[in-house]
Write an enzyme that holds these catalytic residues in place. Structure first.
Site, PDB file in Angstrom:
ATOM      1  N   THR A   1      18.185  -0.829  -1.575  1.00 49.83           N
ATOM      2  CA  THR A   1      18.405   0.527  -2.074  1.00 49.83           C
ATOM      3  C   THR A   1      19.886   0.786  -2.366  1.00 49.83           C
ATOM      4  O   THR A   1      20.757   0.171  -1.749  1.00 49.83           O
ATOM      5  CB  THR A   1      17.912   1.543  -1.015  1.00 49.83           C
ATOM      6  OG1 THR A   1      18.441   2.827  -1.296  1.00 49.83           O
ATOM      7  CG2 THR A   1      18.357   1.160   0.394  1.00 49.83           C
TER       8      THR A   1
ATOM      9  N   TYR B   1      18.103  21.320   0.857  1.00 53.25           N
ATOM     10  CA  TYR B   1      19.172  21.075   1.834  1.00 53.25           C
ATOM     11  C   TYR B   1      20.515  21.632   1.344  1.00 53.25           C
ATOM     12  O   TYR B   1      20.895  21.425   0.175  1.00 53.25           O
ATOM     13  CB  TYR B   1      19.348  19.578   2.059  1.00 53.25           C
ATOM     14  CG  TYR B   1      18.355  18.954   3.004  1.00 53.25           C
ATOM     15  CD1 TYR B   1      18.052  19.551   4.225  1.00 53.25           C
ATOM     16  CD2 TYR B   1      17.735  17.745   2.694  1.00 53.25           C
ATOM     17  CE1 TYR B   1      17.156  18.960   5.116  1.00 53.25           C
ATOM     18  CE2 TYR B   1      16.840  17.147   3.572  1.00 53.25           C
ATOM     19  CZ  TYR B   1      16.551  17.763   4.780  1.00 53.25           C
ATOM     20  OH  TYR B   1      15.675  17.181   5.648  1.00 53.25           O
TER      21      TYR B   1
ATOM     22  N   GLU C   1      21.383   3.175  -1.336  1.00 52.49           N
ATOM     23  CA  GLU C   1      21.964   3.848  -0.162  1.00 52.49           C
ATOM     24  C   GLU C   1      22.813   2.903   0.695  1.00 52.49           C
ATOM     25  O   GLU C   1      23.597   3.361   1.519  1.00 52.49           O
ATOM     26  CB  GLU C   1      20.859   4.468   0.698  1.00 52.49           C
ATOM     27  CG  GLU C   1      20.092   5.544  -0.047  1.00 52.49           C
ATOM     28  CD  GLU C   1      19.368   6.515   0.868  1.00 52.49           C
ATOM     29  OE1 GLU C   1      19.806   6.709   2.016  1.00 52.49           O
ATOM     30  OE2 GLU C   1      18.363   7.081   0.417  1.00 52.49           O
TER      31      GLU C   1
ATOM     32  N   TYR D   1      18.673   4.730   8.319  1.00 51.74           N
ATOM     33  CA  TYR D   1      17.792   4.027   7.363  1.00 51.74           C
ATOM     34  C   TYR D   1      18.619   3.063   6.521  1.00 51.74           C
ATOM     35  O   TYR D   1      18.316   1.868   6.419  1.00 51.74           O
ATOM     36  CB  TYR D   1      17.068   5.052   6.463  1.00 51.74           C
ATOM     37  CG  TYR D   1      16.574   4.472   5.157  1.00 51.74           C
ATOM     38  CD1 TYR D   1      15.488   3.592   5.118  1.00 51.74           C
ATOM     39  CD2 TYR D   1      17.192   4.799   3.946  1.00 51.74           C
ATOM     40  CE1 TYR D   1      15.043   3.045   3.914  1.00 51.74           C
ATOM     41  CE2 TYR D   1      16.751   4.267   2.733  1.00 51.74           C
ATOM     42  CZ  TYR D   1      15.679   3.385   2.728  1.00 51.74           C
ATOM     43  OH  TYR D   1      15.255   2.850   1.533  1.00 51.74           O
TER      44      TYR D   1
ATOM     45  N   ALA E   1       0.840  -1.214   0.000  1.00 51.83           N
ATOM     46  CA  ALA E   1       0.000   0.000   0.000  1.00 51.83           C
ATOM     47  C   ALA E   1       0.869   1.256   0.000  1.00 51.83           C
ATOM     48  O   ALA E   1       0.356   2.371   0.059  1.00 51.83           O
ATOM     49  CB  ALA E   1      -0.935   0.003   1.209  1.00 51.83           C
TER      50      ALA E   1
ATOM     51  N   PRO F   1      12.135  23.954   0.405  1.00 51.65           N
ATOM     52  CA  PRO F   1      13.345  23.929   1.240  1.00 51.65           C
ATOM     53  C   PRO F   1      14.410  22.969   0.690  1.00 51.65           C
ATOM     54  O   PRO F   1      14.240  21.757   0.746  1.00 51.65           O
ATOM     55  CB  PRO F   1      12.836  23.457   2.601  1.00 51.65           C
ATOM     56  CG  PRO F   1      11.578  22.706   2.304  1.00 51.65           C
ATOM     57  CD  PRO F   1      11.021  23.213   1.012  1.00 51.65           C
TER      58      PRO F   1
ATOM     59  N   LYS G   1       8.163  13.117   0.696  1.00 49.16           N
ATOM     60  CA  LYS G   1       9.381  12.922  -0.097  1.00 49.16           C
ATOM     61  C   LYS G   1       9.604  14.091  -1.051  1.00 49.16           C
ATOM     62  O   LYS G   1       8.660  14.776  -1.450  1.00 49.16           O
ATOM     63  CB  LYS G   1       9.292  11.601  -0.866  1.00 49.16           C
ATOM     64  CG  LYS G   1       9.139  10.368   0.034  1.00 49.16           C
ATOM     65  CD  LYS G   1      10.423   9.973   0.714  1.00 49.16           C
ATOM     66  CE  LYS G   1      10.288   8.936   1.807  1.00 49.16           C
ATOM     67  NZ  LYS G   1       9.722   7.671   1.465  1.00 49.16           N
ATOM     68  N   LEU G   2      10.845  14.265  -1.473  1.00 53.82           N
ATOM     69  CA  LEU G   2      11.248  15.507  -2.157  1.00 53.82           C
ATOM     70  C   LEU G   2      10.369  15.895  -3.345  1.00 53.82           C
ATOM     71  O   LEU G   2       9.827  17.018  -3.375  1.00 53.82           O
ATOM     72  CB  LEU G   2      12.716  15.390  -2.596  1.00 53.82           C
ATOM     73  CG  LEU G   2      13.348  16.681  -3.127  1.00 53.82           C
ATOM     74  CD1 LEU G   2      14.773  16.840  -2.618  1.00 53.82           C
ATOM     75  CD2 LEU G   2      13.364  16.726  -4.654  1.00 53.82           C
TER      76      LEU G   2
ATOM     77  N   LYS H   1      18.661  -1.127   6.130  1.00 45.72           N
ATOM     78  CA  LYS H   1      18.453  -1.805   4.836  1.00 45.72           C
ATOM     79  C   LYS H   1      19.642  -2.732   4.539  1.00 45.72           C
ATOM     80  O   LYS H   1      19.460  -3.841   4.029  1.00 45.72           O
ATOM     81  CB  LYS H   1      18.272  -0.789   3.708  1.00 45.72           C
ATOM     82  CG  LYS H   1      17.006   0.047   3.795  1.00 45.72           C
ATOM     83  CD  LYS H   1      15.718  -0.766   3.723  1.00 45.72           C
ATOM     84  CE  LYS H   1      15.496  -1.379   2.357  1.00 45.72           C
ATOM     85  NZ  LYS H   1      14.194  -2.112   2.327  1.00 45.72           N
TER      86      LYS H   1
HETATM   87  P1  NAD Z   1       6.833   3.720   1.487  1.00 49.78           P
HETATM   88  O1  NAD Z   1       7.213   4.318   2.791  1.00 49.78           O
HETATM   89  O2  NAD Z   1       6.042   4.532   0.512  1.00 49.78           O
HETATM   90  O3  NAD Z   1       5.998   2.362   1.728  1.00 49.78           O
HETATM   91  C1  NAD Z   1       6.311   1.471   2.750  1.00 49.78           C
HETATM   92  C2  NAD Z   1       5.053   0.636   3.013  1.00 49.78           C
HETATM   93  O4  NAD Z   1       5.373  -0.353   4.002  1.00 49.78           O
HETATM   94  C3  NAD Z   1       3.871   1.439   3.542  1.00 49.78           C
HETATM   95  O5  NAD Z   1       2.701   1.088   2.850  1.00 49.78           O
HETATM   96  C4  NAD Z   1       3.775   1.006   5.005  1.00 49.78           C
HETATM   97  O6  NAD Z   1       2.436   1.060   5.507  1.00 49.78           O
HETATM   98  C5  NAD Z   1       4.334  -0.396   4.942  1.00 49.78           C
HETATM   99  N1  NAD Z   1       4.893  -0.856   6.221  1.00 49.78           N
HETATM  100  C6  NAD Z   1       5.767  -0.175   7.019  1.00 49.78           C
HETATM  101  N2  NAD Z   1       6.051  -0.914   8.111  1.00 49.78           N
HETATM  102  C7  NAD Z   1       5.366  -2.084   7.985  1.00 49.78           C
HETATM  103  C8  NAD Z   1       5.263  -3.259   8.773  1.00 49.78           C
HETATM  104  N3  NAD Z   1       5.936  -3.368   9.928  1.00 49.78           N
HETATM  105  N4  NAD Z   1       4.485  -4.270   8.337  1.00 49.78           N
HETATM  106  C9  NAD Z   1       3.796  -4.151   7.162  1.00 49.78           C
HETATM  107  N5  NAD Z   1       3.830  -3.064   6.381  1.00 49.78           N
HETATM  108  C10 NAD Z   1       4.620  -2.043   6.789  1.00 49.78           C
HETATM  109  O7  NAD Z   1       8.180   3.229   0.849  1.00 49.78           O
HETATM  110  P2  NAD Z   1       8.632   3.121  -0.689  1.00 49.78           P
HETATM  111  O8  NAD Z   1       9.281   4.387  -1.080  1.00 49.78           O
HETATM  112  O9  NAD Z   1       7.527   2.586  -1.497  1.00 49.78           O
HETATM  113  O10 NAD Z   1       9.769   2.026  -0.562  1.00 49.78           O
HETATM  114  C11 NAD Z   1       9.448   0.636  -0.654  1.00 49.78           C
HETATM  115  C12 NAD Z   1      10.707  -0.177  -0.517  1.00 49.78           C
HETATM  116  O11 NAD Z   1      11.627   0.198  -1.552  1.00 49.78           O
HETATM  117  C13 NAD Z   1      11.425   0.039   0.808  1.00 49.78           C
HETATM  118  O12 NAD Z   1      11.935  -1.203   1.223  1.00 49.78           O
HETATM  119  C14 NAD Z   1      12.566   0.986   0.451  1.00 49.78           C
HETATM  120  O13 NAD Z   1      13.670   0.789   1.290  1.00 49.78           O
HETATM  121  C15 NAD Z   1      12.875   0.565  -0.976  1.00 49.78           C
HETATM  122  N6  NAD Z   1      13.459   1.609  -1.842  1.00 49.78           N
HETATM  123  C16 NAD Z   1      12.825   2.804  -1.995  1.00 49.78           C
HETATM  124  C17 NAD Z   1      13.372   3.755  -2.875  1.00 49.78           C
HETATM  125  C18 NAD Z   1      12.673   5.073  -3.118  1.00 49.78           C
HETATM  126  O14 NAD Z   1      13.237   5.921  -3.830  1.00 49.78           O
HETATM  127  N7  NAD Z   1      11.474   5.301  -2.610  1.00 49.78           N
HETATM  128  C19 NAD Z   1      14.563   3.478  -3.550  1.00 49.78           C
HETATM  129  C20 NAD Z   1      15.181   2.236  -3.365  1.00 49.78           C
HETATM  130  C21 NAD Z   1      14.609   1.309  -2.513  1.00 49.78           C
END
Ligand code: NAD
Length: 308
Positions: free
Chosen positions: A123, A204, A125, A147, A9, A202, A186-187, A151
């Site tokens: 990621t 950074y 990162e 963070y 979600a 804003p 997010k940005l 990961k």
């Molecule tokens: P997000 O914060 O939009 O979504 C995270 C989801 O996980 C949310 O729906 C939240 O309700 C759910 N969640 C959090 N804790 C939970 C738990 N304990 N049990 C069940 N559900 C839980 O994050 P995103 O940006 O969609 O990132 C998704 C994944 O991709 C993450 O693992 C992140 O590290 C990785 N990632 C993100 C990016 C980016 O640019 N956004 C880049 C590389 C990797």
């Protein structure tokens, strides 16, 4: 294939659920999401009533629930995470709990009941910053914010289940995503909304930090490929090579929204702010993937989505 998508979600997870249901007519998905502040069922609008999709509200740290769900699927894709670096600087506890212990719970369940494929979503990162050149999958992990450290911990744990228990684990490491359904903290979504409202953006430090921006749909296609065709025990970097400074991104957003550069406000830099991330993507390209959207095309779609 019947897939358990955790964090489905959230931003990338929900785009992935839509992508799989749109492109694989015989696949079924169980979405498990705790609906934290970052998750929303609205992101799954259009698939909530799909007979091939089931939504379960629950936590990846709930061993009993997770084991029950894993027993009934062929594959797990673990997106669930605390994902905002700034929040991890304010307090790392929920990051360790969900990102590390949550991953361990899923791995234990997969190991107990058996699974054909486990994809750990990671990621760029985890490698830390790179001032010149790119990171390849074999580079050492050197995470520099809480963070990223959690990961990296999850990656190491997932990999250890592969070598110790022969669990069919694959790991993906993607650069910064942008596109529809991303949380407004997010940005890119934040800056689009501020620009449209005539509020300050804003930035950074001096805005010189560089990120490699990938449109979320391109990432979802790559993740889908890694899930189905990636080699077990391997890591796949996923990046677009579209490198932009934060200031360039900010200016592009102001331009796309039609707002003035006067809205740019330079603020105190993030603690431990990584200067640059960049990925070597030869391995994912060898599987037959390349990005389809330029940064500019992706941004146009993203701006349209948020202004709607
Ligand atoms: P997000 O914060 O939009 O979504 C995270 C989801 O996980 C949310 O729906 C939240 O309700 C759910 N969640 C959090 N804790 C939970 C738990 N304990 N049990 C069940 N559900 C839980 O994050 P995103 O940006 O969609 O990132 C998704 C994944 O991709 C993450 O693992 C992140 O590290 C990785 N990632 C993100 C990016 C980016 O640019 N956004 C880049 C590389 C990797």
């Amino acid at each position: 294939m019947r897939i358990l998508v955790t964090g489905g979600a959230g931003f990338i997870g929900s785009n992935f659920v839509h992508h799989v249901l749109d492109t694989h007519e015989n696949d079924e998905i169980v979405t498990l999401d705790a609906l934290t502040y970052a998750g929303s069922k609205a992101n799954l609008e259009g698939v909530l009533d799909d007979p091939r999709h089931e939504f379960v509200e629950g936590d990846i740290r709930d061993q009993e629930l997770v084991t029950d769900l894993v027993a009934d699927v062929d594959a797990i894709v673990n997106f669930a995470a605390e994902s905002h670096v700034d929040r991890s600087i304010e307090g790392a506890k929920p990051f360790v709990s969900t990102n590390v212990q949550g991953t361990q719970t899923l791995l234990d369940a997969a190991n107990e009941v058996g699974i054909d494929r486990y994809l750990q979503i990671s990621t760029d990162e985890v490698y830390g910053q790179v001032l010149d050149g790119t990171f390849s999958e074999d580079d050492p992990l050197n995470p520099r914010n809480p963070y990223a450290a959690t990961k990296a911990g999850a990656d190491l744990l997932a990999n250890s289940f592969q070598t110790t228990h022969d669990l069919p684990v694959v790991i993906s490491r993607t650069s910064n995503n942008f596109g529809p359904r991303q949380h407004a903290e997010k940005l890119i979504p934040k800056f689009i909304q501020n620009a449209a409202a005539g509020e300050a953006l804003p930035v950074y430090g001096d805005g010189s930090n560089v990120r490699e921006w990938i449109y979320v749909e391109d990432n979802c296609r790559a993740l889908d490929l890694v899930l189905r065709e990636g080699s077990i025990g391997e890591v796949y970097n996923i990046g677009s090579h579209a490198e932009k400074t934060n200031l360039e991104v900010t200016e592009a957003i102001l331009d796309a929204v039609g707002a003035s550069d006067d809205l740019i406000e330079f603020v105190e830099d993030r603690a431990g702010h990584d200067q640059r991330y960049a990925l070597d993507t030869e391995k994912i390209e060898a599987l037959g993937w390349e990005p389809q959207y330029s940064f500019e095309e992706g941004l146009e779609r993203t701006v349209d989505y948020y202004l709607d």
